[in-house]
Design an enzyme around this catalytic site. Structure first.
Site, PDB file in Angstrom:
ATOM      1  N   GLN A   1       0.827  -1.204   0.000  1.00 45.54           N
ATOM      2  CA  GLN A   1       0.000   0.000   0.000  1.00 45.54           C
ATOM      3  C   GLN A   1       0.865   1.259   0.000  1.00 45.54           C
ATOM      4  O   GLN A   1       1.687   1.467   0.899  1.00 45.54           O
ATOM      5  CB  GLN A   1      -0.926   0.032   1.216  1.00 45.54           C
ATOM      6  CG  GLN A   1      -1.970  -1.055   1.231  1.00 45.54           C
ATOM      7  CD  GLN A   1      -1.488  -2.362   1.822  1.00 45.54           C
ATOM      8  OE1 GLN A   1      -0.332  -2.482   2.226  1.00 45.54           O
ATOM      9  NE2 GLN A   1      -2.370  -3.355   1.873  1.00 45.54           N
TER      10      GLN A   1
ATOM     11  N   GLN B   1       0.074  -0.260  -5.770  1.00 42.40           N
ATOM     12  CA  GLN B   1      -1.101  -0.603  -4.966  1.00 42.40           C
ATOM     13  C   GLN B   1      -1.635   0.652  -4.273  1.00 42.40           C
ATOM     14  O   GLN B   1      -0.873   1.396  -3.648  1.00 42.40           O
ATOM     15  CB  GLN B   1      -0.744  -1.666  -3.926  1.00 42.40           C
ATOM     16  CG  GLN B   1      -1.942  -2.145  -3.121  1.00 42.40           C
ATOM     17  CD  GLN B   1      -1.623  -3.365  -2.268  1.00 42.40           C
ATOM     18  OE1 GLN B   1      -0.592  -3.991  -2.425  1.00 42.40           O
ATOM     19  NE2 GLN B   1      -2.524  -3.711  -1.368  1.00 42.40           N
ATOM     20  N   ASP B   2      -2.951   0.894  -4.429  1.00 43.24           N
ATOM     21  CA  ASP B   2      -3.622   2.012  -3.743  1.00 43.24           C
ATOM     22  C   ASP B   2      -3.156   3.378  -4.227  1.00 43.24           C
ATOM     23  O   ASP B   2      -2.909   4.283  -3.410  1.00 43.24           O
ATOM     24  CB  ASP B   2      -3.432   1.900  -2.229  1.00 43.24           C
ATOM     25  CG  ASP B   2      -4.136   0.719  -1.625  1.00 43.24           C
ATOM     26  OD1 ASP B   2      -4.764  -0.045  -2.380  1.00 43.24           O
ATOM     27  OD2 ASP B   2      -4.059   0.538  -0.402  1.00 43.24           O
TER      28      ASP B   2
ATOM     29  N   ARG C   1     -13.243  -5.058  -6.992  1.00 40.99           N
ATOM     30  CA  ARG C   1     -13.669  -6.017  -5.972  1.00 40.99           C
ATOM     31  C   ARG C   1     -14.274  -5.260  -4.793  1.00 40.99           C
ATOM     32  O   ARG C   1     -14.000  -4.066  -4.585  1.00 40.99           O
ATOM     33  CB  ARG C   1     -12.513  -6.903  -5.516  1.00 40.99           C
ATOM     34  CG  ARG C   1     -11.316  -6.167  -4.903  1.00 40.99           C
ATOM     35  CD  ARG C   1     -10.293  -7.164  -4.395  1.00 40.99           C
ATOM     36  NE  ARG C   1      -9.091  -6.527  -3.872  1.00 40.99           N
ATOM     37  CZ  ARG C   1      -8.177  -7.148  -3.126  1.00 40.99           C
ATOM     38  NH1 ARG C   1      -8.332  -8.443  -2.823  1.00 40.99           N
ATOM     39  NH2 ARG C   1      -7.112  -6.510  -2.684  1.00 40.99           N
TER      40      ARG C   1
ATOM     41  N   ASP D   1      -6.172  -2.539  -6.519  1.00 38.10           N
ATOM     42  CA  ASP D   1      -7.102  -1.587  -5.891  1.00 38.10           C
ATOM     43  C   ASP D   1      -6.645  -0.151  -6.103  1.00 38.10           C
ATOM     44  O   ASP D   1      -6.717   0.672  -5.182  1.00 38.10           O
ATOM     45  CB  ASP D   1      -7.203  -1.877  -4.384  1.00 38.10           C
ATOM     46  CG  ASP D   1      -7.575  -3.306  -4.066  1.00 38.10           C
ATOM     47  OD1 ASP D   1      -8.193  -3.967  -4.909  1.00 38.10           O
ATOM     48  OD2 ASP D   1      -7.224  -3.774  -2.957  1.00 38.10           O
TER      49      ASP D   1
END
Length: 557
Positions: free
Chosen positions: A348, A370-371, A460, A392
């Site tokens: 993250q 990520q993120d 998701r 994500d």
């Protein structure tokens, strides 16, 4: 997104403020009948108050808590109701903050200590959302019901988001700290949900009280007023004279963006334009809460770049990894790049976190893994932007609309799949949702050429009521036929809300999609129109002031 007291506090305030709206309407009626506010039959006052309480609690999910909270005051005066409720809330939140400080001091590891510290910050912000809701009540007019309800729903959803973000901070900490905080926030979660339910049903509640003239006033409601005024029109399209110039070579007033931000007046009303000249700025930028109406203009999204590398693996919680954090309302950005360069191995690592209401980003680029982009809460609009990442990489619970944007999936670590979105709606009445309209979802060459092939998904369900709508967009072959990925087990499959509508491209075929109950099919054009910018978050009232390209409804593709 991967990190993937009793606060009667926030919830009590939410309930009280809605009760006051009803009480104000009732008071209007009494004034029209009796001509004065004082006097009257005390039995009638009690009866009116009880009826209002029963009415506002009717649509809630936690009715006993609702009635109990509103019945705690013996007064029928709306001002006394709100005063009593808010004082109780402030006392309660201070108690929670005190308890979290004690728990923080007792914590054994740094991650847990930092989580408790962050919780105190987030809960204070949640209370601040309720304070501005109270202020909104003071200006309540039935003729502006749409504006009133839209703001209250946004801010109450934000209050819920801040509580949930507090709980998220404890994931991957040791011991039972997270469960302790979840227990402390249980009552708050329930009663805050009640407050949001009452606001959502406010029109029908007021109608059910049979207040003379109310329906007539509803029919004469004005269009939502422009948010910042006509003097700000075409702000991003024009070349406005900057209030501050930032340049690494010394040709401006400042070499640091943060130094320029320090000169913005608190609770700024007029646009404060900061020109950031070309260059790579290695700094962590924070636009603080109440530093409002900042307009940040660069010289190109690949020429003016703000970069950092804070990340989860190195000990920083996701919320605090952001290279740029925008907390002040009314923020606008044009031609700027936001980057977190930590890389896929650091997990993250947020490039840009937006916790600002009515924020606008035009021709910007957000790069990470990520993120990448944390659309945390409130109302946000993105036009002609590029967002890159792996897992994500667009996540959060804002009401966020993306038009004509590019989502580019990057090559992840070995044995990882990628998800473009992870929407985080906690409450089924929350305003949150990710809307992609006429966007392009594709992948970089390294991803496309990888062997064995890498799987990537549209999204998701990070939270139970995750909501994402992809419409009129191009979906490339990198998206697998299933389309949507599980979070863990069957979580969110039945309660999420995922829509694909009039998309194109090799990855847009829906015949092979997962068959969860949360996958919406056969929606009508009228259903889809509810997710266009003009309706979803009343974009016509605040986006045109920027003077950028904007589509209120469906696009002509």
């Amino acid at each position: 997104m991967g990190l993937s007291k009793k606060v009667t506090v926030i919830g009590l305030s939410s309930i009280v403020l809605v009760a006051v709206v009803v009480a104000v309407a009732v008071t209007e009626y009494k004034h029209s009948v009796h001509g004065v506010a004082s006097g009257g039959n005390s039995t009638n006052e009690v009866s009116t108050s009880n009826k209002a309480i029963k009415t506002v609690c009717q649509p809630t999910d936690y009715k006993d808590a609702c009635v109990q909270s509103l019945s705690s005051s013996n007064s029928t005066d709306p001002k006394e109701l709100i005063k009593t409720g808010f004082e109780a809330a402030m006392n309660d939140i201070n108690d929670v903050i005190s308890k979290s400080k004690t728990l923080q001091d007792a914590a054994k590891d740094s991650r847990t200590k930092h989580a408790y510290e962050l919780c105190r910050e987030l809960l204070k912000t949640s209370v601040n959302d309720l304070e501005r809701s109270v202020q909104k009540l003071a200006r309540f007019e039935v003729s502006k019901m749409d504006e009133y309800v839209a703001d209250l729903k946004t801010w109450l959803s934000g209050a819920i988001d801040y509580q949930e973000t507090c709980i998220d901070a404890f994931q991957n900490t040791t011991g039972d700290a997270g469960e302790k905080m979840k227990s402390l926030l249980k009552t708050s979660s329930e009663v805050s949900s009640n407050g949001l339910a009452m606001v959502t049903e406010l029109n029908s509640m007021l109608s059910s009280l049979h207040i003379p003239g109310f329906q007539r006033r509803l029919l004469s409601r004005k269009k939502m007023s422009d948010w910042t005024g006509a003097h700000q029109r075409s702000l991003l399209q024009a070349n406005p004279k900057p209030n501050a110039v930032v340049a690494l070579d010394g040709s401006g007033q400042f070499k640091s963006i943060n130094d320029a931000l320090k000169t913005v007046p608190r609770k700024n009303v007029a646009p404060f334009v900061i020109l950031v000249k070309a260059g790579v700025y290695h700094e962590y930028v924070d636009v603080p809460r109440h530093v409002d109406n900042v307009v940040m203009i660069g010289e190109g999204s690949t020429k003016t770049k703000i970069t950092g590398d804070k990340n989860f693996i190195d000990g920083v919680g996701t919320y605090k990894t952001a290279t740029v954090a925008v907390n002040g309302d009314g923020f606008m950005a044009k031609d700027i790049g936001f980057e977190n360069s930590a890389g896929a191995a650091k997990h993250q690592a947020v490039a840009l976190r937006v916790s600002a209401d009515r924020a606008i980003f035009y021709r910007c680029q957000m790069d990470g893994y990520q993120d990448t982009l944390y659309t945390h809460t409130y109302r946000q609009f993105y036009r002609d932007c590029t967002i890159t990442g792996t897992i994500d990489f667009i996540f959060g619970d804002a009401a966020a609309v993306f038009q004509n944007c590019k989502m580019i999936v990057r090559k992840p670590l070995d044995n990882q799949g990628c998800m473009v979105t992870a929407q985080g709606r906690k409450d089924h009445r929350s305003t949150g949702g990710i809307i992609l309209q006429n966007c392009s979802i594709t992948a970089e060459p390294a991803f496309m050429q990888a062997q064995p092939p890498i799987k990537s998904y549209l999204g998701r369900p990070w939270k139970e009521f995750s909501r994402t709508i992809i419409m009129q967009s191009y979906i490339d072959s990198n998206i697998v036929p299933e389309g949507w990925s599980p979070w863990t087990g069957t979580f969110g499959m039945d309660t999420s809300y995922y829509v694909e509508y009039q998309n194109r491209g090799p990855g847009s075929k829906t015949s092979g999609r997962v068959t969860w109950k949360g996958i919406q099919k056969n929606l009508s054009q009228q259903d889809i129109l509810e997710f266009t910018a003009g309706r979803f978050f009343q974009g016509d009232a605040w986006i045109p002031v920027a003077g950028i390209p904007y589509d209120s409804g469906m696009m002509k593709i």
